[in-house]
Write a protein that holds these residues in place. Structure first.
Motif: not given
Lengths: 83, 399
Positions: A38, A40, A43-44, A47-48, A50-51, A56-59
């Motif tokens: 889904d 969310m 989007m999570d 974040v993973d 990116e790290d 930086s990965i803009p949504l």
């Protein structure tokens, strides 16, 4: 500069916890339809990722990301910009 | 029919819920008895999911102020302030809110959602960066999307994670607006604002705090999480709503930046929304006076919140990370959440049913919100209803 295959392999590793049993990840694998992610969860994962790549990965890229291949192309562009 | 095809999965979900006897969106409150009681679906209900933190929706001063204003100025403004002009009440409310926060200026919006939409979409544009806590409210996400700025999320309440992302931005951090909430609406936990302010100073970024659930709840004077953390003067923008502690509807943004007033010309959600009606402005002003003069309401709210949190914890429920007026009961499965929600409804207790993807970590929640208006007996009744579910569930399992 990392090639497409390397990027895809790394992305697939990050996606492993979300892969249903028996599904082989391909560039054409659809994040929503095949992995049942889904908004969310997607989007999570961003974040993973990116790290993992320390970028930086803009949504804002997400409307253009339907498959693993789409995600890899976006990653390649972002990594090029950061280099 | 093609434009409706994308809703088919929603239709299927709704049908599945309806087949289980659940239609949480269409619970009709036939009669609102008080800030904490209603008659719904033909039965008396304790309301424990209203965000009515100070219980002011039936306060006689607020009601009289609303009625007087409606009689004196009519039921609505019928247009935006840019087109139709401001009523004196709008200007007075903004001045009173600015005095309350100790800020230079305030803009009032027609809802809290519009306040976030109006501020975020206007403050930042393509080329800027929005760094948002992953648990931020939908209105923040929507405002960010409307801005065209780069949206980057950091892990919820994780200051190290925020710093990592600020560091990656390099010089762009000067064009970055960090967005967090005072108290988060789903789990009721609060932001580590002192640490976040420290970061925003070091990296030269800006900070917007949405105090929707913390106005009237936190701080010596009820000004919110930033006041409680002792950093209110370091926050660039405080956004909030009148629809929770103040018992009405509307939103605001307070700031010390002199440029705030320019938002009135640039913010499309402000320019193109009808302004708040006279009755709303009047009841909000009355409620703000009560918030300032009745700290006992805040004390009672916290007594109730502590009592509910502690009792549910003792009963073995998995709750949000800290006691707060939002007490979130975490459940393992959708089936369990639906069964408990229905069970509580049967026992005359109304709470909010929250299912993924609206929840922070993909779990299911029954979200209780406590009010200063709840009596000790009502809090006990809510706890007993949860307790009876435990035995009901055990009985069902045995059967």
């Amino acid at each position: 500069m990392q090639n497409i295959e390397d990027l895809q392999e790394q992305l697939c590793r990050i996606l492993t916890p979300f892969v249903p049993d028996g599904l082989d990840l391909q560039a054409e694998t659809d994040l929503v339809a095949d992995l049942d992610l889904d908004s969310m969860k997607v989007m999570d994962i961003v974040v993973d990722v990116e790290d993992h790549f320390d970028i930086s990965i803009p949504l804002n890229i997400l409307p253009d990301v339907r498959t693993i291949g789409d995600f890899v192309l976006q990653l390649q562009t972002l990594l090029k910009e950061e280099a | 029919m093609a434009i409706f095809d994308k809703f088919q999965h929603l239709a299927a979900t709704r049908q599945a819920l309806a087949d289980s006897g659940i239609d949480s969106i269409h619970v009709v409150m036939d009669n609102i008895v008080s800030p904490t009681e209603a008659v719904a679906n033909g039965r008396n209900m304790i309301l424990a999911g209203t965000n009515n933190y100070l219980g002011l929706t039936f306060d006689p001063m607020c009601i009289d102020a609303a009625c007087d204003a409606a009689r004196a100025e009519g039921t609505g403004t019928t247009g935006s302030r840019v087109a139709n002009g401001s009523y004196s009440g709008h200007v007075e409310l903004e001045r009173e809110l600015a005095d309350f926060f100790g800020f230079r200026g305030v803009i009032v919006f027609s809802t809290g959602y519009v306040a976030n939409l109006g501020m975020l979409s206007t403050l930042t544009n393509p080329g800027d960066v929005l760094l948002i806590d992953s648990d931020c409210h939908a209105s923040i996400y929507d405002g960010c999307r409307l801005s065209g700025a780069d949206i980057i999320r950091f892990r919820h309440n994780n200051v190290d994670d925020l710093e990592k992302r600020l560091r990656r931005l390099g010089e762009r951090s000067a064009n970055t607006l960090i967005v967090v909430e005072g108290i988060y609406s789903m789990l009721g936990d609060r932001a580590p604002l002192a640490d976040i302010v420290d970061l925003k100073r070091r990296y030269g970024a800006y900070l917007l705090v949405d105090e929707a659930h913390s106005l009237g709840v936190l701080g010596d004077r009820g000004r919110g999480c930033a006041e409680e953390a002792g950093v209110i003067e370091d926050v660039d923008f405080i956004v909030g709503t009148f629809s929770k502690s103040l018992g009405a509807i509307g939103g605001y943004c307070a700031s010390n930046h002199p440029e705030l007033d320019l938002m009135r010309y640039a913010s499309r959600p402000y320019v193109f929304t009808a302004s708040p009606s006279p009755s709303i402005v009047a009841s909000t002003r009355a409620a703000l006076k009560i918030l300032c003069s009745r700290p006992d309401l805040r004390s009672r709210l916290w007594q109730n919140a502590q009592r509910l949190y502690q009792r549910l914890q003792e009963l073995g429920f998995v709750l949000g990370p800290e006691p707060s007026p939002i007490v979130a009961v975490r459940l393992e499965s959708k089936e369990q959440a639906l069964a408990l929600w229905l069970g509580l409804l049967d026992r005359g207790v109304y709470v909010n049913l929250v299912l993924p993807p609206a929840t922070p970590d993909g779990g299911c929640l029954l979200r209780c919100s406590v009010s200063a208006g709840h009596s000790r007996e009502q809090i006990d009744t809510i706890c007993e209803a949860f307790e009876s579910f435990q035995s009901w569930e055990q009985t069902a399992q045995i059967a």
